[in-house]
Scaffold this active site. Structure first.
Site, PDB file in Angstrom:
ATOM      1  N   GLY A 278       0.455  -4.127   3.343  1.00 31.34           N
ATOM      2  CA  GLY A 278       1.233  -3.421   2.734  1.00 31.34           C
ATOM      3  C   GLY A 278       1.594  -3.843   1.463  1.00 31.34           C
TER       4      GLY A 278
ATOM      5  N   THR B 287       2.039  -3.664  -0.292  1.00 33.55           N
ATOM      6  CA  THR B 287       1.909  -4.356  -1.590  1.00 33.55           C
ATOM      7  C   THR B 287       2.183  -3.407  -2.735  1.00 33.55           C
ATOM      8  OG1 THR B 287       0.245  -5.767  -0.598  1.00 33.55           O
ATOM      9  CG2 THR B 287       0.267  -5.650  -2.998  1.00 33.55           C
ATOM     10  N   VAL B 288       2.720  -3.978  -3.809  1.00 31.60           N
ATOM     11  CA  VAL B 288       2.863  -3.190  -5.043  1.00 31.60           C
ATOM     12  C   VAL B 288       2.206  -3.950  -6.182  1.00 31.60           C
ATOM     13  CG1 VAL B 288       4.951  -1.927  -4.397  1.00 31.60           C
ATOM     14  CG2 VAL B 288       5.172  -4.158  -5.512  1.00 31.60           C
TER      15      VAL B 288
END
Length: 534
Positions: free
Chosen positions: A352, A353-354
């Site tokens: 899951g 990440t930005v």
């Protein structure tokens, strides 16, 4: 970088600007970074402001309790920051097995490792920033205090997480997650306002103490107390000992362009290995059946070896230099034929990440990524802080023969990777594609689309993507050309057409024209992507 006219133009238009640019997955976060640029901050300040805002406006992918990596270009030099955290000192494979686990769990207190995000912000600010950390965090604090309306993709994944967690997070340690992220007994809806005053207070404490509160102060005490109560391993002592690591970025040259990644424990070198293998397989052709097959096979080999070998650099059984060598690339490219292969790990001779990108008029550029992993991370929220903790420990192996074996104080193989492109010693710019093990595959596709086909940044990101899953299994997006799908099937690939693009990564790109300084940006059409430009 200049671009030729190309038949594929993308779903949106590339954004151009001169004074500054911020590209990320949430419009409010991009605007936060631009506001800091306009207040006199540089690209590093803008990156921190954007990252902090993302912990508020995209909690489905990242948070204060996660890890971060960054590549910073300033004064014609590239710097690398590894802000991933180690396993707690009190943990061990034996302790986990005694609790009845054969592998590291996904959720709960066990897979929580030391968070690196607050330390990353402080380190970047101290070394390269122009404004104080307190001032740079202010936009994020305001969003947390006053609230903001959920955007469409954010709302979609928030609801998916809630629907899953309401049946699986049934024990006491998960109560604070629901109190924080489902305050009305449900996930907030698209367009509905959501706020987190506790999150705002935590951000303010980080800003006022240059992150020391998180590692040594009141917040650290709260984390320590919670972990002790619920049988976790992370302690205040683990937090207080944590330091980020400044590292030398690694690279390969792909057709005149230097492609840069953070060295292990990150998986960025998988993209570099794949590019090295691929460039030995003949000249690529646009939308060619053979070219696509070669790309996938090169990635399969690189990823198979990456998953087998990557861990902390000192504990890898084969060196980074060997894996990025021409000898390795030649040997692996010779394995590839015209049929889909079932990759085996490279034989080691005995012996899951930005994601966000920023740029300013002074020439500073930042490639930055942070994540809680697998969406909201461990599912653990420390009460009265708004802080969701990551579950990076899940990627450790409990097999004593595996290089990535769980050890106290060790950092695991890490999925989140920032990328950077340069040519002849000059910056081209930052790029990244978030999304678990899609990330090096996304980096590979960004570079080949850019260098081989001269696509502009937006068209590069909008190209339909493929993703290797395991063995001969390949996933492709719904828009993928059918003749290419049929060709892959004919070569023995087991192709599955995904129902949507949610698992194919979310990317951002900013390129700089070396002569004029004009910035060109592309943002992700698979999410609520936005570019704020000046």
């Amino acid at each position: 970088m200049d671009y030729l006219h190309h038949p594929f133009q993308g779903k949106r238009h590339t954004v151009f600007a001169k004074k500054g640019m911020v590209a990320t997955s949430q419009p409010l976060a991009a605007q936060a970074g631009l506001d800091i640029l306009k207040k006199g901050g540089n690209a590093i300040d803008a990156a921190i402001a954007t990252a902090a805002a993302l912990t508020v406006v995209e909690p489905t992918s990242n948070g204060i309790g996660g890890d971060a990596f960054a590549l910073v270009w300033t004064k014609d030099k590239l710097y690398g920051l590894n802000a991933s955290g180690p396993a707690p000192q009190s943990i061990s494979p034996e302790a986990i097995r005694e609790k009845g686990y054969d592998e590291m769990p996904v959720h709960g207190v066990i897979p929580v490792t030391v968070p690196g995000v607050p330390a990353a912000w402080a380190a970047l600010s101290e070394r390269f920033g122009k404004l104080s950390l307190q001032e740079v965090l202010e936009p994020a604090i305001q969003y947390a205090e006053e609230g903001y309306p959920l955007t469409p993709i954010l709302g979609k994944y928030w609801k998916i997480a809630y629907d899953k967690y309401k049946t699986t997070f049934t024990s006491e340690e998960f109560n604070a997650w629901f109190e924080t992220f489902a305050p009305n007994g449900r996930a907030p809806e698209i367009g509905e306002m959501w706020s987190s005053p506790n999150h705002a207070r935590s951000l303010r404490a980080i800003g006022e103490t240059n992150a020391r509160d998180f590692y040594e102060g009141e917040t650290a005490d709260k984390i320590d107390t919670f972990m002790k109560k619920h049988g976790g391993y992370l302690s205040k002592e683990d937090l207080s000992k944590y330091k980020v690591e400044w590292v030398e970025p690694i690279s390969v040259n792909y057709k005149g362009y230097d492609v840069w990644e953070i060295p292990p424990n990150g998986q960025g070198m998988v993209a570099l290995m794949a590019l090295n293998i691929y460039k030995h397989l003949g000249e690529p052709r646009w939308q060619s059946k053979e070219t696509l097959h070669h790309q996938i096979e090169a990635m399969k080999l690189a990823f198979t070896d990456g998953l087998a070998f990557i861990t902390e650099s000192a504990e890898m059984p084969i060196s980074v230099e060997q894996l990025l060598s021409e000898e390795y690339a030649n040997k692996r490219s010779n394995v590839i034929n015209e049929e889909s292969g079932n990759p085996e790990v490279y034989y080691i001779p005995k012996g899951g990440t930005v994601y966000l990108a920023t740029a300013d008029e002074e020439g500073n550029m930042v490639s930055y990524i942070q994540s809680n992993y697998m969406g909201f991370g461990s599912g653990i929220v420390i009460p009265n802080t708004g802080i969701a903790l990551q579950n990076r420990g899940h990627d450790f192996s409990l097999d004593v023969a595996h290089p990535n074996i769980l050890k106290p104080g060790k950092r695991t193989l890490h999925t989140i990777i920032p990328g950077f492109l340069s040519k002849n010693g000059k910056a081209v710019g930052p790029f990244g594609v978030m999304g678990g093990y899609m990330q090096p595959q996304g980096h590979f596709q960004v570079v080949t689309n850019t260098v081989d086909y001269m696509l502009n940044p937006q068209a590069t990101l909008d190209m339909p993507r493929w993703q290797w899953i395991k063995g001969k299994v390949i996933h492709v997006e719904p828009e993928f050309p059918s003749y290419l799908v049929q060709s892959l099937i004919g070569r023995g690939h087991q192709v599955q057409i995904a129902s949507d693009g949610g698992t194919f990564g979310r990317g951002q790109i900013i390129w700089r024209n070396a002569e004029t300084g004009v910035l060109q940006g592309g943002t992700e059409s698979r999410t609520d992507g936005s570019i704020a430009a000046w």
